[in-house]
Motif scaffolding. Sequence first.
Motif, PDB file in Angstrom:
ATOM      1  N   LEU A  36      -4.966  -9.712  44.556  1.00 17.45           N
ATOM      2  CA  LEU A  36      -6.048  -9.510  43.599  1.00 17.45           C
ATOM      3  C   LEU A  36      -7.228 -10.424  43.894  1.00 17.45           C
ATOM      4  O   LEU A  36      -8.385 -10.012  43.806  1.00 17.45           O
ATOM      5  CB  LEU A  36      -5.544  -9.721  42.174  1.00 17.45           C
ATOM      6  CG  LEU A  36      -4.460  -8.744  41.699  1.00 17.45           C
ATOM      7  CD1 LEU A  36      -3.967  -9.121  40.318  1.00 17.45           C
ATOM      8  CD2 LEU A  36      -4.959  -7.313  41.736  1.00 17.45           C
ATOM      9  N   THR A  41      -7.916  -3.378  44.919  1.00 15.68           N
ATOM     10  CA  THR A  41      -8.185  -2.662  43.672  1.00 15.68           C
ATOM     11  C   THR A  41      -7.155  -1.586  43.357  1.00 15.68           C
ATOM     12  O   THR A  41      -7.185  -1.019  42.260  1.00 15.68           O
ATOM     13  CB  THR A  41      -9.584  -2.015  43.694  1.00 15.68           C
ATOM     14  OG1 THR A  41      -9.661  -1.129  44.811  1.00 15.68           O
ATOM     15  CG2 THR A  41     -10.666  -3.072  43.782  1.00 15.68           C
ATOM     16  N   SER A  42      -6.267  -1.281  44.295  1.00  7.53           N
ATOM     17  CA  SER A  42      -5.225  -0.276  44.059  1.00  7.53           C
ATOM     18  C   SER A  42      -3.885  -0.821  44.525  1.00  7.53           C
ATOM     19  O   SER A  42      -3.703  -1.085  45.716  1.00  7.53           O
ATOM     20  CB  SER A  42      -5.527   1.025  44.796  1.00  7.53           C
ATOM     21  OG  SER A  42      -6.668   1.644  44.260  1.00  7.53           O
ATOM     22  N   LEU A  68      -6.695  -5.641  37.100  1.00  9.72           N
ATOM     23  CA  LEU A  68      -7.293  -4.493  37.780  1.00  9.72           C
ATOM     24  C   LEU A  68      -8.061  -3.586  36.824  1.00  9.72           C
ATOM     25  O   LEU A  68      -9.059  -2.988  37.210  1.00  9.72           O
ATOM     26  CB  LEU A  68      -6.226  -3.703  38.532  1.00  9.72           C
ATOM     27  CG  LEU A  68      -5.747  -4.374  39.814  1.00  9.72           C
ATOM     28  CD1 LEU A  68      -4.565  -3.630  40.403  1.00  9.72           C
ATOM     29  CD2 LEU A  68      -6.876  -4.464  40.831  1.00  9.72           C
ATOM     30  N   ASN A  71     -11.707  -4.216  36.554  1.00 11.30           N
ATOM     31  CA  ASN A  71     -12.510  -3.830  37.717  1.00 11.30           C
ATOM     32  C   ASN A  71     -12.325  -2.361  38.091  1.00 11.30           C
ATOM     33  O   ASN A  71     -12.563  -1.986  39.233  1.00 11.30           O
ATOM     34  CB  ASN A  71     -12.142  -4.710  38.914  1.00 11.30           C
ATOM     35  CG  ASN A  71     -12.377  -6.173  38.626  1.00 11.30           C
ATOM     36  OD1 ASN A  71     -13.367  -6.532  38.000  1.00 11.30           O
ATOM     37  ND2 ASN A  71     -11.473  -7.023  39.062  1.00 11.30           N
ATOM     38  N   SER A  72     -11.885  -1.558  37.139  1.00 16.28           N
ATOM     39  CA  SER A  72     -11.639  -0.129  37.361  1.00 16.28           C
ATOM     40  C   SER A  72     -10.626   0.111  38.468  1.00 16.28           C
ATOM     41  O   SER A  72     -10.691   1.118  39.170  1.00 16.28           O
ATOM     42  CB  SER A  72     -12.948   0.604  37.672  1.00 16.28           C
ATOM     43  OG  SER A  72     -13.842   0.487  36.592  1.00 16.28           O
ATOM     44  N   GLY A  73      -9.690  -0.807  38.623  1.00 21.81           N
ATOM     45  CA  GLY A  73      -8.631  -0.654  39.613  1.00 21.81           C
ATOM     46  C   GLY A  73      -7.446   0.097  39.035  1.00 21.81           C
ATOM     47  O   GLY A  73      -7.445   0.479  37.866  1.00 21.81           O
ATOM     48  N   THR A  74      -6.433   0.294  39.871  1.00 24.07           N
ATOM     49  CA  THR A  74      -5.262   1.038  39.428  1.00 24.07           C
ATOM     50  C   THR A  74      -3.964   0.338  39.829  1.00 24.07           C
ATOM     51  O   THR A  74      -3.899  -0.319  40.866  1.00 24.07           O
ATOM     52  CB  THR A  74      -5.238   2.457  40.036  1.00 24.07           C
ATOM     53  OG1 THR A  74      -5.264   2.347  41.460  1.00 24.07           O
ATOM     54  CG2 THR A  74      -6.401   3.287  39.567  1.00 24.07           C
TER      55      THR A  74
END
Length: 110
Positions: A36, A41-42, A68, A71-74
């Motif tokens: 991270l 981000t994924s 995540l 930060n619009s991560g998944t």
Amino acid sequence: MALNQIEEGGVVILAVDGNLDGEGTNALEEKVLALLDNGVTSLLFDFSGLDYINSSGLRILVLAYQRLKKNSGTVAICGVKDYIQEVFEVSGYDKIFPLYTTRADALGAV
């Protein structure tokens, strides 16, 4: 616990084998935090070889999700055995994390 890291299509896959407890959770937390901090981000946790997860292991998943999400991560999980999936369902984590049967299914969705 054995931990293998693979990258596929921009998604970092952490394959966890054995029991996720004690020292294993420390190793996984260090790995997740390092990823991270390096801008991943994924994240896909492949639990097809996981036999046991304790509350500390679940906490690491939540940590990754919280960091995540900002930060619009998944974060996704695949290969969960039936008895571990019950832990996710009882704790409500199945509502937070998308659970996929196979790695290919997860990669297709993430």
